[in-house]
Write a protein that holds these residues in place. Sequence first.
Motif, PDB file in Angstrom:
ATOM      1  N   ALA A   1      33.722  37.297  53.241  1.00 20.18           N
ATOM      2  CA  ALA A   1      35.096  36.816  53.116  1.00 20.18           C
ATOM      3  C   ALA A   1      35.536  36.745  51.663  1.00 20.18           C
ATOM      4  CB  ALA A   1      35.219  35.447  53.772  1.00 20.18           C
ATOM      5  N   ILE A   2      34.603  36.412  50.778  1.00 20.45           N
ATOM      6  CA  ILE A   2      34.939  36.271  49.358  1.00 20.45           C
ATOM      7  C   ILE A   2      34.503  37.533  48.639  1.00 20.45           C
ATOM      8  CG2 ILE A   2      34.552  34.925  47.274  1.00 20.45           C
ATOM      9  CD1 ILE A   2      33.989  32.525  49.032  1.00 20.45           C
ATOM     10  N   LYS A   3      35.462  38.297  48.105  1.00 20.18           N
ATOM     11  CA  LYS A   3      35.167  39.535  47.389  1.00 20.18           C
ATOM     12  C   LYS A   3      35.386  39.299  45.911  1.00 20.18           C
ATOM     13  CE  LYS A   3      34.540  42.019  51.172  1.00 20.18           C
ATOM     14  NZ  LYS A   3      33.255  42.630  51.530  1.00 20.18           N
ATOM     15  N   GLU A   4      34.310  39.200  45.162  1.00 20.99           N
ATOM     16  CA  GLU A   4      34.395  38.948  43.731  1.00 20.99           C
ATOM     17  C   GLU A   4      33.622  40.012  42.980  1.00 20.99           C
ATOM     18  OE1 GLU A   4      33.141  35.042  42.793  1.00 20.99           O
ATOM     19  OE2 GLU A   4      34.861  34.050  43.749  1.00 20.99           O
ATOM     20  N   VAL A   5      34.111  40.327  41.799  1.00 24.97           N
ATOM     21  CA  VAL A   5      33.476  41.323  40.933  1.00 24.97           C
ATOM     22  C   VAL A   5      33.326  40.727  39.552  1.00 24.97           C
ATOM     23  CG1 VAL A   5      33.621  43.636  39.945  1.00 24.97           C
ATOM     24  CG2 VAL A   5      34.501  43.216  42.238  1.00 24.97           C
ATOM     25  N   GLU A   6      32.193  40.958  38.947  1.00 22.09           N
ATOM     26  CA  GLU A   6      31.951  40.480  37.587  1.00 22.09           C
ATOM     27  C   GLU A   6      31.765  41.676  36.662  1.00 22.09           C
ATOM     28  OE1 GLU A   6      28.218  38.538  35.262  1.00 22.09           O
ATOM     29  OE2 GLU A   6      28.957  37.386  36.985  1.00 22.09           O
ATOM     30  N   LEU A   7      32.497  41.698  35.566  1.00 25.01           N
ATOM     31  CA  LEU A   7      32.369  42.741  34.551  1.00 25.01           C
ATOM     32  C   LEU A   7      32.009  42.105  33.229  1.00 25.01           C
ATOM     33  CD1 LEU A   7      35.518  44.988  35.211  1.00 25.01           C
ATOM     34  CD2 LEU A   7      33.226  45.289  36.127  1.00 25.01           C
TER      35      LEU A   7
ATOM     36  N   ALA B   1      35.891  49.258  28.058  1.00 22.81           N
ATOM     37  CA  ALA B   1      35.801  50.704  28.274  1.00 22.81           C
ATOM     38  C   ALA B   1      36.727  51.186  29.377  1.00 22.81           C
ATOM     39  CB  ALA B   1      34.360  51.093  28.599  1.00 22.81           C
ATOM     40  N   SER B   2      36.998  50.341  30.365  1.00 26.44           N
ATOM     41  CA  SER B   2      37.833  50.753  31.494  1.00 26.44           C
ATOM     42  C   SER B   2      39.323  50.592  31.231  1.00 26.44           C
ATOM     43  CB  SER B   2      37.461  49.940  32.735  1.00 26.44           C
ATOM     44  OG  SER B   2      37.596  48.549  32.490  1.00 26.44           O
ATOM     45  N   SER B   3      39.701  50.075  30.048  1.00 24.75           N
ATOM     46  CA  SER B   3      41.115  49.921  29.652  1.00 24.75           C
ATOM     47  C   SER B   3      41.923  49.148  30.690  1.00 24.75           C
ATOM     48  CB  SER B   3      41.758  51.299  29.414  1.00 24.75           C
ATOM     49  OG  SER B   3      41.073  52.021  28.417  1.00 24.75           O
TER      50      SER B   3
ATOM     51  N   GLY C   1      43.634  49.639  36.268  1.00 22.89           N
ATOM     52  CA  GLY C   1      42.178  49.581  36.354  1.00 22.89           C
ATOM     53  C   GLY C   1      41.663  48.959  37.638  1.00 22.89           C
ATOM     54  N   ALA C   2      42.535  48.746  38.630  1.00 27.89           N
ATOM     55  CA  ALA C   2      42.118  48.104  39.878  1.00 27.89           C
ATOM     56  C   ALA C   2      41.091  48.957  40.626  1.00 27.89           C
ATOM     57  CB  ALA C   2      43.338  47.833  40.757  1.00 27.89           C
ATOM     58  N   TYR C   3      41.251  50.270  40.610  1.00 29.46           N
ATOM     59  CA  TYR C   3      40.321  51.127  41.333  1.00 29.46           C
ATOM     60  C   TYR C   3      38.939  51.132  40.674  1.00 29.46           C
ATOM     61  CZ  TYR C   3      43.881  52.907  44.501  1.00 29.46           C
ATOM     62  OH  TYR C   3      44.837  53.004  45.485  1.00 29.46           O
ATOM     63  N   TYR C   4      38.904  50.928  39.361  1.00 31.09           N
ATOM     64  CA  TYR C   4      37.612  50.810  38.677  1.00 31.09           C
ATOM     65  C   TYR C   4      36.882  49.558  39.144  1.00 31.09           C
ATOM     66  CZ  TYR C   4      34.241  50.195  34.883  1.00 31.09           C
ATOM     67  OH  TYR C   4      33.095  50.002  34.169  1.00 31.09           O
ATOM     68  N   ILE C   5      37.601  48.447  39.250  1.00 23.40           N
ATOM     69  CA  ILE C   5      36.993  47.201  39.711  1.00 23.40           C
ATOM     70  C   ILE C   5      36.553  47.353  41.163  1.00 23.40           C
ATOM     71  CG2 ILE C   5      37.399  44.743  40.087  1.00 23.40           C
ATOM     72  CD1 ILE C   5      39.428  44.813  37.838  1.00 23.40           C
ATOM     73  N   GLN C   6      37.363  48.010  41.984  1.00 24.98           N
ATOM     74  CA  GLN C   6      37.009  48.229  43.388  1.00 24.98           C
ATOM     75  C   GLN C   6      35.721  49.042  43.505  1.00 24.98           C
ATOM     76  OE1 GLN C   6      37.939  47.023  46.099  1.00 24.98           O
ATOM     77  NE2 GLN C   6      37.353  48.431  47.737  1.00 24.98           N
ATOM     78  N   SER C   7      35.524  50.024  42.632  1.00 24.50           N
ATOM     79  CA  SER C   7      34.296  50.825  42.677  1.00 24.50           C
ATOM     80  C   SER C   7      33.073  49.968  42.403  1.00 24.50           C
ATOM     81  CB  SER C   7      34.384  51.978  41.669  1.00 24.50           C
ATOM     82  OG  SER C   7      34.366  51.497  40.332  1.00 24.50           O
ATOM     83  N   HIS C   8      33.185  48.979  41.508  1.00 30.51           N
ATOM     84  CA  HIS C   8      32.067  48.070  41.240  1.00 30.51           C
ATOM     85  C   HIS C   8      31.797  47.177  42.446  1.00 30.51           C
ATOM     86  CE1 HIS C   8      30.748  48.435  36.996  1.00 30.51           C
ATOM     87  NE2 HIS C   8      31.886  49.106  36.898  1.00 30.51           N
ATOM     88  N   LEU C   9      32.865  46.804  43.154  1.00 29.58           N
ATOM     89  CA  LEU C   9      32.688  45.991  44.358  1.00 29.58           C
ATOM     90  C   LEU C   9      31.931  46.764  45.422  1.00 29.58           C
ATOM     91  CD1 LEU C   9      33.313  43.430  45.973  1.00 29.58           C
ATOM     92  CD2 LEU C   9      35.487  44.458  46.628  1.00 29.58           C
TER      93      LEU C   9
END
Length: 445
Positions: free
Chosen positions: A56-62, A69-71, A426-434
Amino acid sequence: MKNIKLKHILYIILGLAAVFAFDYFLLSNTMEGDAHNHEHEQEEKRQESGEKKTSAIKEVELNEAQFTASSIELGTFSLKNLSEVVNANGYTKLPPQNQADVSVHMTGIVKSINVIEGQFVKKGQVLATLESPEFAQLQEAYLTSKSNLEFLKLEYDRQKILSEENVNSKKVFQRTKSDYDIEKARLASLDRQLSVLNLSKSSATSVMSLTAPLSGYVTQVNVKLGSNAEVGKPLFTIVDNSKLHVDLLVYEKDLQKVKEGQNIRFVLTNQDNTEIIGKVFNVSKSFENDTKSVAVHAEILNPTKSLISGMYVNALIDVGTSQVEALPADAVIRADGREYIFVLEEGHEEPPHDKQEGHSHDDGHGHDHDAQVGHTHDDGHEHKEPEGKTYHFQRIEVKTGTSQLGYVQVTILKDIEKDAKIVLKGAYYIQSHLLKSEGGGGHQH
């Protein structure tokens, strides 16, 4: 007889004891099995609950390096009018008074060229020099006429006095006056010619300077050294993009909605989605050729250096005032048949680990740390310690609406802070990490 009865009683007691012991053994095993099954069911429920909570909780840490680098660009909602608008296409255009072809009034040979295509020049700056004997002849004629005029002026004044005293005839005075007026007109003509040709009036020279009639950029150079500059043939072309405007083609059905003073927003068709704003200053009163469309002229309020004449644009003309919360289209991602955005939760500094002593985690792995190279787990994998600032992003479900010029109406399906920082780029970059964290094995620190 008595002994036989005692033996029978003893056998009966022993038999009953054995039966009770067997029943007790069966009962204890049954209770232990039920307790074990109950604990197993509770453990499965806890695991299922944990899995549901995690899903339920979708979190990403960068970390900071990944973020830079991902601008990634952060921002918030923009209020946009996406519904009460007229869609139009068009192109950027320069008015005639901001374009110039540089040519000559007298032929000459190109002696020097001082500019190249694309160079910015100021009004009056020398573009090239031409050489011709006719230039010197014209200056000679001017200087001769100027000297003759000075003599004729003195003669005119003398004859005028003599004529007033009746010393000489009127005919002599009239001839002197005519000669003076003719030379005066000739000198004025030569003076204007020298001014047009940008030639000196104090000395004779065979070289003429060709200057820029306005400030702007040189777009064409049509001569080379030694070539003959012909009268009426453009040698240079200069454009001044400071007065660039937009011509939009509006069809007949929308014409009544468009008026002077309305705001417009447009993006370049073949460029990025950078929005440029303007205002309508004129609506044409005739159709453009056979297209049944009318040209709407709009000034550009925030011009950029990248704008040049002839660029195609997609535009919206605001004919109403209804505004909605909108985000760039790239800020919204689609996954599992739903739409989401990412919101920055916090940025924090990772606490430093002790460089001298080891520490243990709840997962049962022992860790021995080195000040330079991180640490090693019992599983044989080497792990780098996170350093510096980290960024936590939470995925929030949204619903989208009208989309125009790279922006889309967005409705949040979960309450967020009013000043929350939303990922605009950069949302798609974060989604790829998820997706990596969900599909990959192991654990991260």
